[in-house]
Write an enzyme that holds these catalytic residues in place. Structure first.
Site, PDB file in Angstrom:
ATOM      1  N   GLN A 170      -0.047 -12.972   6.003  1.00 14.27           N
ATOM      2  CA  GLN A 170      -1.179 -12.241   6.585  1.00 14.27           C
ATOM      3  C   GLN A 170      -2.485 -12.998   6.379  1.00 14.27           C
ATOM      4  O   GLN A 170      -2.804 -13.438   5.266  1.00 14.27           O
ATOM      5  CB  GLN A 170      -1.287 -10.851   5.966  1.00 14.27           C
ATOM      6  CG  GLN A 170      -0.228  -9.890   6.484  1.00 14.27           C
ATOM      7  CD  GLN A 170      -0.540  -8.461   6.094  1.00 14.27           C
ATOM      8  OE1 GLN A 170       0.014  -7.950   5.148  1.00 14.27           O
ATOM      9  NE2 GLN A 170      -1.441  -7.833   6.834  1.00 14.27           N
ATOM     10  N   GLU A 189      -6.264 -12.133   6.532  1.00 12.50           N
ATOM     11  CA  GLU A 189      -7.092 -10.923   6.578  1.00 12.50           C
ATOM     12  C   GLU A 189      -8.312 -11.032   5.665  1.00 12.50           C
ATOM     13  O   GLU A 189      -8.932 -10.020   5.334  1.00 12.50           O
ATOM     14  CB  GLU A 189      -6.250  -9.699   6.212  1.00 12.50           C
ATOM     15  CG  GLU A 189      -5.441  -9.849   4.934  1.00 12.50           C
ATOM     16  CD  GLU A 189      -4.464  -8.706   4.718  1.00 12.50           C
ATOM     17  OE1 GLU A 189      -4.542  -7.704   5.439  1.00 12.50           O
ATOM     18  OE2 GLU A 189      -3.629  -8.824   3.797  1.00 12.50           O
ATOM     19  N   HIS A 222       0.806  -1.219   0.000  1.00 12.41           N
ATOM     20  CA  HIS A 222       0.000   0.000   0.000  1.00 12.41           C
ATOM     21  C   HIS A 222       0.842   1.273   0.000  1.00 12.41           C
ATOM     22  O   HIS A 222       0.308   2.356  -0.226  1.00 12.41           O
ATOM     23  CB  HIS A 222      -0.926   0.021   1.217  1.00 12.41           C
ATOM     24  CG  HIS A 222      -1.957  -1.056   1.207  1.00 12.41           C
ATOM     25  ND1 HIS A 222      -2.902  -1.182   0.213  1.00 12.41           N
ATOM     26  CD2 HIS A 222      -2.206  -2.070   2.078  1.00 12.41           C
ATOM     27  CE1 HIS A 222      -3.682  -2.220   0.466  1.00 12.41           C
ATOM     28  NE2 HIS A 222      -3.285  -2.781   1.582  1.00 12.41           N
ATOM     29  N   ASP A 225      -8.328  -5.075   7.298  1.00 14.91           N
ATOM     30  CA  ASP A 225      -8.898  -5.841   6.189  1.00 14.91           C
ATOM     31  C   ASP A 225      -9.733  -7.008   6.691  1.00 14.91           C
ATOM     32  O   ASP A 225     -10.748  -7.361   6.082  1.00 14.91           O
ATOM     33  CB  ASP A 225      -7.790  -6.349   5.275  1.00 14.91           C
ATOM     34  CG  ASP A 225      -7.312  -5.289   4.298  1.00 14.91           C
ATOM     35  OD1 ASP A 225      -7.984  -4.252   4.185  1.00 14.91           O
ATOM     36  OD2 ASP A 225      -6.277  -5.492   3.650  1.00 14.91           O
TER      37      ASP A 225
END
Length: 268
Positions: free
Chosen positions: A162, A164, A60, A190
Site C-alpha cells: 500500500q 498511502e 484495522h 490515508d
C-alpha cells in the site's frame, strides 16, 4: 534478489484455486472487498457474493490469529482468494499470515524501497527470500501438498504493497522497482489524510490527483499491477481500464450503509 526468478506476473504455474491471481493475469478486472469482522460465517457469506478476493483486515479489523486461520480456510474452500492485510512489515507477522494459506498479503504504509525489499524477503522461501517452512496449513489453502506448495508459493502468492503516505509517494518509483512486488495498492483515505490533512478526498484536489498519477506511472513503468479501494460499485466500474483490480469498501460499511438507507426509506 534477482529479477531472473519467476513472479506472479511471469509464473507458468496453473492452479485453478488461485482465483484472484488467475483473473488479474488474464486481465479480467477481479473484484475484492475488505472483511473486518472475525467470523467464519461472515467470511462465508461474503465469499458467496460473486467476488474474487477477500482482504481480511488484520490491520484495522477485529481479527486475531484464530479468526484469521479459520476465515482463510472458509474463503479458500469456497473458491475465492483470501488476502490478509497485515498490520506492518515485520517478518514474524508476514510469516504468520502466510502460514494460514492466504493467497497473498497486503502490507500498509510502505514508505521506502528497503521496506518493500524486506516484505519480499519475508514472503518468499529461499533462495529468493528467508521465509521458513514448518506448517501443513498453508498448502491447504492452495489445494496442494506441502512439497507442491513450496515449489509454487514464491511465484503465485501475491505481494500487495500500500502506498498511502507522503514518503510512499515520494519513493514510489523505487518501491515499485523492487522485484517480487506484485501489486501497488493505493489507500485513498490515508493518502488523503497524509497529503491534504482530511479524508475523504473529493478526488479532484491537484496534489491528490498528482500523487495517484505518480503512483500509476511507477506501477506501469515497472510492470506491476495497480489497484485502489473504492466506496461503491459505480466507482469500481469507472476504475476499470485504469486499475487492474479494485477493492469495493468492506463488510462493516456495507452493513451500515444498507441499514441506514433502508431505515431512511422506512421513516420517509
Amino acid at each position: 534478489m534477482t529479477k531472473s526468478y519467476p513472479t506472479a506476473h511471469t509464473t507458468e504455474v496453473s492452479n485453478p484455486r488461485l482465483r484472484l491471481l488467475n483473473k488479474i493475469k488474464a486481465g479480467e478486472f477481479p473484484l475484492m472487498t475488505f472483511v473486518a469482522i472475525p467470523s467464519v460465517r461472515q467470511a462465508q457469506i461474503v465469499a458467496l457474493t460473486g467476488l474474487d478476493g477477500i482482504i481480511l483486515d488484520c490491520e484495522h479489523g477485529h481479527i486475531g490469529d484464530d479468526a484469521m486461520h479459520n476465515s482463510v480456510a472458509a474463503i479458500s474452500a469456497l473458491g475465492v482468494s483470501p488476502i490478509i492485510r497485515i498490520r506492518g512489515p515485520a517478518h514474524d507477522i508476514i510469516k504468520r499470515a502466510l502460514d494460514t494459506g492466504a493467497h497473498g498479503i497486503m502490507v500498509p504504509q510502505i514508505n521506502t524501497a528497503q521496506e518493500a525489499e524486506q516484505v519480499v524477503q519475508s514472503s518468499k522461501f529461499p533462495p529468493q527470500g528467508v521465509r521458513g517452512q514448518g506448517s501443513a496449513f498453508p498448502a491447504i489453502g492452495h489445494g496442494l501438498t506441502t512439497p507442491e506448495y513450496m515449489k509454487s508459493a514464491n511465484e503465485t502468492i501475491l505481494t500487495m504493497l500500500q502506498i498511502e503516505t507522503r514518503a510512499g509517494v515520494e519513493n514510489v518509483d523505487a518501491i515499485a522497482a523492487v522485484p517480487g512486488v506484485d501489486v501497488v495498492f493505493i489507500g485513498p483515505n490515508d493518502l488523503a489524510q497524509a497529503l491534504l490533512g482530511y479524508t475523504p478526498a473529493r478526488g479532484d484536489e491537484p496534489e491528490f490527483v498528482d500523487a495517484i498519477n505518480k503512483i500509476e506511472t511507477a506501477a506501469r513503468k515497472h510492470g506491476k499491477w495497480f489497484s485502489i479501494m473504492v466506496p461503491n460499485g459505480g466507482l469500481a466500474k469507472k476504475a476499470r481500464g485504469r486499475f487492474d483490480t479494485v477493492a469495493i469498501t468492506g463488510d462493516t460499511k456495507a452493513i451500515q450503509n444498507w441499514y441506514i438507507s433502508e431505515f431512511e426509506i422506512a421513516r420517509s
